[in-house]
Design a protein around this motif. Structure first.
Motif, PDB file in Angstrom:
ATOM      1  N   TYR A  56     -39.867 -47.678  31.872  1.00  0.00           N
ATOM      2  CA  TYR A  56     -38.840 -47.126  31.198  1.00  0.00           C
ATOM      3  C   TYR A  56     -38.590 -47.878  29.828  1.00  0.00           C
ATOM      4  CZ  TYR A  56     -35.301 -43.829  31.981  1.00  0.00           C
ATOM      5  OH  TYR A  56     -34.390 -42.548  31.774  1.00  0.00           O
ATOM      6  N   GLU A  60     -37.241 -51.368  30.808  1.00  0.00           N
ATOM      7  CA  GLU A  60     -37.916 -52.245  31.633  1.00  0.00           C
ATOM      8  C   GLU A  60     -39.409 -51.553  31.676  1.00  0.00           C
ATOM      9  OE1 GLU A  60     -34.962 -51.471  33.429  1.00  0.00           O
ATOM     10  OE2 GLU A  60     -35.143 -49.427  33.370  1.00  0.00           O
ATOM     11  N   TRP A  94     -39.498 -45.346  41.141  1.00  0.00           N
ATOM     12  CA  TRP A  94     -38.322 -44.837  41.106  1.00  0.00           C
ATOM     13  C   TRP A  94     -37.939 -43.880  42.387  1.00  0.00           C
ATOM     14  CZ3 TRP A  94     -33.959 -45.325  38.648  1.00  0.00           C
ATOM     15  CH2 TRP A  94     -32.817 -44.336  38.585  1.00  0.00           C
ATOM     16  N   SER A 111     -32.419 -50.722  36.609  1.00  0.00           N
ATOM     17  CA  SER A 111     -33.461 -49.904  36.308  1.00  0.00           C
ATOM     18  C   SER A 111     -32.877 -48.669  35.433  1.00  0.00           C
ATOM     19  CB  SER A 111     -34.199 -49.421  37.450  1.00  0.00           C
ATOM     20  OG  SER A 111     -35.430 -48.790  37.228  1.00  0.00           O
ATOM     21  N   ALA A 112     -31.978 -49.425  34.534  1.00  0.00           N
ATOM     22  CA  ALA A 112     -31.348 -48.264  33.812  1.00  0.00           C
ATOM     23  C   ALA A 112     -30.713 -47.050  34.613  1.00  0.00           C
ATOM     24  CB  ALA A 112     -32.230 -47.309  32.897  1.00  0.00           C
ATOM     25  N   ILE A 113     -30.002 -47.765  35.710  1.00  0.00           N
ATOM     26  CA  ILE A 113     -29.581 -46.622  36.678  1.00  0.00           C
ATOM     27  C   ILE A 113     -28.114 -46.266  36.345  1.00  0.00           C
ATOM     28  CG2 ILE A 113     -28.824 -46.368  39.202  1.00  0.00           C
ATOM     29  CD1 ILE A 113     -31.019 -48.798  39.730  1.00  0.00           C
ATOM     30  N   THR A 114     -27.929 -44.699  36.301  1.00  0.00           N
ATOM     31  CA  THR A 114     -26.671 -44.496  35.905  1.00  0.00           C
ATOM     32  C   THR A 114     -25.847 -44.380  37.076  1.00  0.00           C
ATOM     33  OG1 THR A 114     -27.675 -42.849  34.352  1.00  0.00           O
ATOM     34  CG2 THR A 114     -25.311 -42.511  35.017  1.00  0.00           C
ATOM     35  N   ARG A 119     -24.159 -41.629  43.859  1.00  0.00           N
ATOM     36  CA  ARG A 119     -24.822 -42.982  44.314  1.00  0.00           C
ATOM     37  C   ARG A 119     -24.154 -43.896  44.946  1.00  0.00           C
ATOM     38  NH1 ARG A 119     -28.600 -42.814  38.783  1.00  0.00           N
ATOM     39  NH2 ARG A 119     -30.167 -41.222  39.525  1.00  0.00           N
ATOM     40  N   GLN A 158     -37.818 -36.534  34.633  1.00  0.00           N
ATOM     41  CA  GLN A 158     -38.283 -37.490  35.594  1.00  0.00           C
ATOM     42  C   GLN A 158     -37.584 -37.081  36.938  1.00  0.00           C
ATOM     43  OE1 GLN A 158     -37.444 -41.756  35.308  1.00  0.00           O
ATOM     44  NE2 GLN A 158     -38.642 -42.387  37.077  1.00  0.00           N
ATOM     45  N   GLY A 160     -35.567 -36.689  40.199  1.00  0.00           N
ATOM     46  CA  GLY A 160     -34.209 -37.534  40.809  1.00  0.00           C
ATOM     47  C   GLY A 160     -33.436 -38.313  39.867  1.00  0.00           C
ATOM     48  N   THR A 162     -30.671 -38.442  36.404  1.00  0.00           N
ATOM     49  CA  THR A 162     -29.451 -37.805  36.006  1.00  0.00           C
ATOM     50  C   THR A 162     -30.019 -36.349  35.231  1.00  0.00           C
ATOM     51  OG1 THR A 162     -29.284 -39.630  34.165  1.00  0.00           O
ATOM     52  CG2 THR A 162     -27.563 -39.575  36.108  1.00  0.00           C
ATOM     53  N   ASP A 202     -32.858 -40.147  29.379  1.00  0.00           N
ATOM     54  CA  ASP A 202     -32.232 -41.127  28.459  1.00  0.00           C
ATOM     55  C   ASP A 202     -32.416 -41.271  27.363  1.00  0.00           C
ATOM     56  OD1 ASP A 202     -31.420 -41.014  31.164  1.00  0.00           O
ATOM     57  OD2 ASP A 202     -31.403 -43.375  31.543  1.00  0.00           O
ATOM     58  N   GLU A 229     -23.209 -41.529  30.031  1.00  0.00           N
ATOM     59  CA  GLU A 229     -23.509 -42.258  31.328  1.00  0.00           C
ATOM     60  C   GLU A 229     -23.354 -43.896  31.045  1.00  0.00           C
ATOM     61  OE1 GLU A 229     -27.108 -40.547  32.649  1.00  0.00           O
ATOM     62  OE2 GLU A 229     -26.782 -38.846  32.079  1.00  0.00           O
ATOM     63  N   TYR A 231     -24.895 -47.442  32.610  1.00  0.00           N
ATOM     64  CA  TYR A 231     -25.882 -48.082  33.792  1.00  0.00           C
ATOM     65  C   TYR A 231     -25.167 -49.214  34.495  1.00  0.00           C
ATOM     66  CZ  TYR A 231     -29.489 -46.156  30.660  1.00  0.00           C
ATOM     67  OH  TYR A 231     -30.583 -45.516  30.163  1.00  0.00           O
TER      68      TYR A 231
HETATM   69  N1  ARG Z   1     -30.620 -43.288  33.975  1.00  0.00           N
HETATM   70  C1  ARG Z   1     -31.062 -42.345  34.736  1.00  0.00           C
HETATM   71  C2  ARG Z   1     -30.655 -42.113  36.141  1.00  0.00           C
HETATM   72  O1  ARG Z   1     -30.053 -43.255  36.507  1.00  0.00           O
HETATM   73  C3  ARG Z   1     -32.555 -42.519  34.622  1.00  0.00           C
HETATM   74  C4  ARG Z   1     -32.965 -43.865  35.341  1.00  0.00           C
HETATM   75  C5  ARG Z   1     -34.422 -44.137  35.226  1.00  0.00           C
HETATM   76  N2  ARG Z   1     -34.823 -45.490  35.275  1.00  0.00           N
HETATM   77  C6  ARG Z   1     -36.209 -45.778  35.395  1.00  0.00           C
HETATM   78  N3  ARG Z   1     -36.426 -46.993  35.209  1.00  0.00           N
HETATM   79  N4  ARG Z   1     -37.122 -44.997  35.577  1.00  0.00           N
HETATM   80  O2  ARG Z   1     -30.840 -41.241  36.851  1.00  0.00           O
END
Ligand code: ARG
Length: 271
Positions: A56, A60, A94, A111-114, A119, A158, A160, A162, A202, A229, A231
């Protein structure tokens, strides 16, 4: 250089035996001999396992030396350094990344997690450390600039994420026009191959991809209805000890300019 900000959190620290390194520690009980403890690995410093789906960029990814690098990685390393703990990054797919918290293979995830309400029911999140939004990449000239315009077209996301969520809500979750991939580069590759008309993901990742893979072929757009969003760093639900350290470290690196210089390094001066 930020030694003075370190907090006496290492209750298990064994000061005895450190000899010369313990000089100047006073009675705080915290030795923290290595000022650059974000990268050190002494018996006194706790190491946390960190899960990250390192596909990503620029958040990362795995570089040519096989190291996991990126904006998120630098942010967490800086937090770890400020708080006096070590981090070990585990490249974690992921699909299953959230499960790894419950299974204990990872203590935290960056992991750029929203941060989403859904969640938040299953895990705890740090304070937000980055603002993002969804972005559409589409073939130049096709003008697929909004979610509405995308209807009836094939869209890659991708699985699963957002992005998957937003397109799923617009098209219907089971729409055959949604092509889901395990990793974002595969979704973007599908666009490049012509298997879909657009990809949604994203903004930072989409911009980075288009810049490096044919800015002449693709355009990008943000539907004005796409929400902001944020992270967050995720920990197992109830792990407030670790969460407090992370939030404390995040505050420190924001206050002392470390966060800004990491931001600048990866994204330049915009903001
Ligand atoms: N921000 C989005 C989410 O949380 C995508 C994150 C995907 N991150 C990754 N490292 N693949 O759903």
């Amino acid at each position: 250089m930020i030694k003075h900000m370190k907090k006496a959190l290492a209750v298990t620290t064994v000061v005895a035996g450190l000899g010369m390194l313990a000089v100047g520690c006073g009675s705080s009980g915290s030795s923290n001999p290595a000022d650059n403890s974000g990268g050190s690995n002494t018996a006194q410093t706790k190491t946390y396992n960190v899960g990250s789906d390192a596909s990503y960029a620029p958040f990362e990814y795995v570089d040519s030396n096989k190291n996991i690098v990126g904006f998120d990685i630098d942010v967490l390393k800086a937090i770890a350094k400020a708080e006096g703990f070590n981090v070990k990054f585990n490249n974690t797919a992921w699909d299953g990344i959230f499960l790894s918290l419950d299974q204990g293979t990872n203590d935290m995830l960056i992991s750029a997690i929203t941060i989403t309400d859904e969640r938040k029911q299953k895990m705890d999140f740090s304070d937000p450390y980055f603002e993002a939004t969804q972005m559409i990449a589409y073939k130049k000239g096709s003008n697929l600039t909004t979610l509405d315009a995308l209807k009836g077209h094939k869209v890659a996301v991708q699985n699963g994420t957002t992005g998957d969520d937003i397109v799923g809500k617009a098209f219907g979750k089971d729409s055959p026009n949604i092509k889901r991939f395990d990793a974002m580069p595969l979704a973007l590759q599908e666009l490049a191959n012509g298997g879909v008309d657009a990809a949604v993901g994203d903004n930072g990742v989409v911009v980075n991809y288009v810049k490096n893979n044919g800015g002449d072929k693709f355009d990008t757009a943000i539907d004005p209805n796409f929400p902001k969003e944020y992270y967050g760093i995720a920990v197992k639900k109830g792990n407030s000890d670790l969460l407090n350290k992370i939030n404390d470290g995040l505050k420190k690196i924001k206050a002392d300019g470390t966060y800004d210089s990491i931001y600048k390094q990866w994204f330049g001066d915009k903001k």
